[in-house]
Design a protein around this motif. Structure first.
Motif, PDB file in Angstrom:
ATOM      1  N   GLU A 102     -11.375  14.789 -24.966  1.00 14.37           N
ATOM      2  CA  GLU A 102     -11.180  15.742 -26.057  1.00 14.37           C
ATOM      3  C   GLU A 102     -12.251  16.822 -26.043  1.00 14.37           C
ATOM      4  OE1 GLU A 102     -10.711  16.052 -30.900  1.00 14.37           O
ATOM      5  OE2 GLU A 102     -11.587  14.245 -30.042  1.00 14.37           O
ATOM      6  N   LEU A 124      -4.552  23.030 -25.247  1.00 13.59           N
ATOM      7  CA  LEU A 124      -4.909  23.803 -24.063  1.00 13.59           C
ATOM      8  C   LEU A 124      -3.698  24.577 -23.557  1.00 13.59           C
ATOM      9  CD1 LEU A 124      -7.243  24.458 -22.133  1.00 13.59           C
ATOM     10  CD2 LEU A 124      -6.491  22.561 -20.712  1.00 13.59           C
ATOM     11  N   ASP A 125      -2.524  23.939 -23.599  1.00 10.67           N
ATOM     12  CA  ASP A 125      -1.297  24.649 -23.220  1.00 10.67           C
ATOM     13  C   ASP A 125      -1.097  25.878 -24.108  1.00 10.67           C
ATOM     14  OD1 ASP A 125      -0.722  22.726 -21.280  1.00 10.67           O
ATOM     15  OD2 ASP A 125       0.658  21.622 -22.576  1.00 10.67           O
ATOM     16  N   VAL A 154     -11.383  19.245 -23.211  1.00  8.28           N
ATOM     17  CA  VAL A 154     -10.232  20.092 -23.508  1.00  8.28           C
ATOM     18  C   VAL A 154     -10.583  21.096 -24.605  1.00  8.28           C
ATOM     19  CG1 VAL A 154      -8.953  18.763 -25.261  1.00  8.28           C
ATOM     20  CG2 VAL A 154      -7.705  20.022 -23.525  1.00  8.28           C
ATOM     21  N   VAL A 194      -6.543  15.604 -18.392  1.00 11.63           N
ATOM     22  CA  VAL A 194      -6.798  15.082 -19.735  1.00 11.63           C
ATOM     23  C   VAL A 194      -5.686  14.114 -20.140  1.00 11.63           C
ATOM     24  CG1 VAL A 194      -6.882  15.727 -22.184  1.00 11.63           C
ATOM     25  CG2 VAL A 194      -8.257  16.973 -20.510  1.00 11.63           C
ATOM     26  N   ARG A 195      -4.444  14.478 -19.872  1.00 15.84           N
ATOM     27  CA  ARG A 195      -3.315  13.608 -20.233  1.00 15.84           C
ATOM     28  C   ARG A 195      -3.351  12.278 -19.482  1.00 15.84           C
ATOM     29  NH1 ARG A 195      -0.416  18.882 -20.605  1.00 15.84           N
ATOM     30  NH2 ARG A 195       0.189  19.036 -22.814  1.00 15.84           N
ATOM     31  N   ALA A 198      -5.365  20.238 -18.124  1.00 10.79           N
ATOM     32  CA  ALA A 198      -4.448  19.597 -19.069  1.00 10.79           C
ATOM     33  C   ALA A 198      -3.836  18.329 -18.471  1.00 10.79           C
ATOM     34  CB  ALA A 198      -3.354  20.575 -19.486  1.00 10.79           C
ATOM     35  N   ARG A 226      -4.026  24.395 -16.297  1.00 13.08           N
ATOM     36  CA  ARG A 226      -2.956  23.390 -16.220  1.00 13.08           C
ATOM     37  C   ARG A 226      -3.445  22.110 -15.547  1.00 13.08           C
ATOM     38  NH1 ARG A 226       0.102  28.090 -14.646  1.00 13.08           N
ATOM     39  NH2 ARG A 226       1.171  28.888 -16.500  1.00 13.08           N
ATOM     40  N   THR A 273      -6.123  18.525 -28.296  1.00 14.25           N
ATOM     41  CA  THR A 273      -5.361  17.825 -27.265  1.00 14.25           C
ATOM     42  C   THR A 273      -5.013  18.753 -26.109  1.00 14.25           C
ATOM     43  OG1 THR A 273      -3.192  18.385 -28.164  1.00 14.25           O
ATOM     44  CG2 THR A 273      -4.305  16.424 -29.093  1.00 14.25           C
ATOM     45  N   ALA A 274      -4.415  18.160 -25.079  1.00 11.41           N
ATOM     46  CA  ALA A 274      -3.929  18.961 -23.954  1.00 11.41           C
ATOM     47  C   ALA A 274      -2.857  19.940 -24.403  1.00 11.41           C
ATOM     48  CB  ALA A 274      -3.411  18.039 -22.855  1.00 11.41           C
ATOM     49  N   ASP A 275      -2.114  19.606 -25.446  1.00  9.96           N
ATOM     50  CA  ASP A 275      -1.127  20.551 -25.986  1.00  9.96           C
ATOM     51  C   ASP A 275      -1.814  21.808 -26.510  1.00  9.96           C
ATOM     52  OD1 ASP A 275       0.912  18.782 -25.381  1.00  9.96           O
ATOM     53  OD2 ASP A 275       1.125  18.046 -27.436  1.00  9.96           O
TER      54      ASP A 275
END
Length: 197
Positions: A114, A8-9, A117, A95-96, A92, A89, A4-6
């Motif tokens: 997905e 990537l964070d 990311v 993607v969100r 991300a 960022r 998920t984007a999380d």
């Protein structure tokens, strides 16, 4: 296992935390075993992550969006790291904001959010590690993140790597390491296309 984007964070944080203290070092040294130096590798990260975001926004079916992004030639190491982090960022955020059903061109298969990311995570972690190694440092990413990236991008070999440290497994999958019972991969390709269609 979903990326998920999380994730990537988390990859961005891992790279920033590892490389941030080294922005005063000489980034013209080779990045690990790459032919590129650390500056070029960080610049590549920024361009690649922005390219993935652009793919999801424009959604071309058969090509990359035609642009190149680059930091300015006189950018400091801190500014190069900022460029790569900003690009991550942006990816991300895209993607969100993008439907899981969206698809766009990637040479490894028409990819979903997905897939992009997961590829972004792999690029960040592996090239962040290249830079770190060039600067005499090490990257130590969260192993569950590495496991999710391996499962998503390398479904053909992931099950057989269940007993391998996921960070080492990611290196092996991308031809960067040998394993005791497996030779270094000379040719490899990750899978951007969704698993199962």
């Amino acid at each position: 296992m979903t990326v998920t984007a999380d994730d990537l964070d988390a990859a961005l944080t891992t790279v920033a935390d590892a490389l941030g203290p080294a922005v005063g070092a000489d980034w013209t040294v080779p990045a690990g075993l790459l032919d590129w130096d650390c500056r070029h590798t960080a610049d590549h990260l920024g361009d690649t992550l922005l390219s993935y975001a652009a793919q999801l926004v424009a959604r071309p079916a058969d090509r990359y969006v035609r642009f190149m992004a680059a930091a300015e030639r006189d950018a400091t190491a801190a500014e190069l790291l900022e460029f790569a982090a900003t690009a991550g960022r942006i990816l991300a955020l895209v993607v969100r904001a993008t439907s899981a059903h969206a698809r766009a061109f990637h040479p490894s298969g028409t990819a979903d959010p997905e897939g992009f990311v997961a590829m972004g995570c792999a690029e960040l972690l592996l090239h962040g590690d290249d830079i770190a190694r060039g600067l005499g440092m090490a990257l130590d990413p969260p192993r569950p993140l590495c496991a999710r990236v391996v499962a998503r991008l390398f479904p053909d070999v992931a099950a057989g790597l269940a007993d391998v440290d996921p960070w080492v497994a990611l290196h092996w999958c991308t031809g960067r390491a040998e394993l005791p019972d497996r030779a270094r991969r000379g040719r490899w390709q990750w899978r951007g296309a969704p698993i199962g269609g």
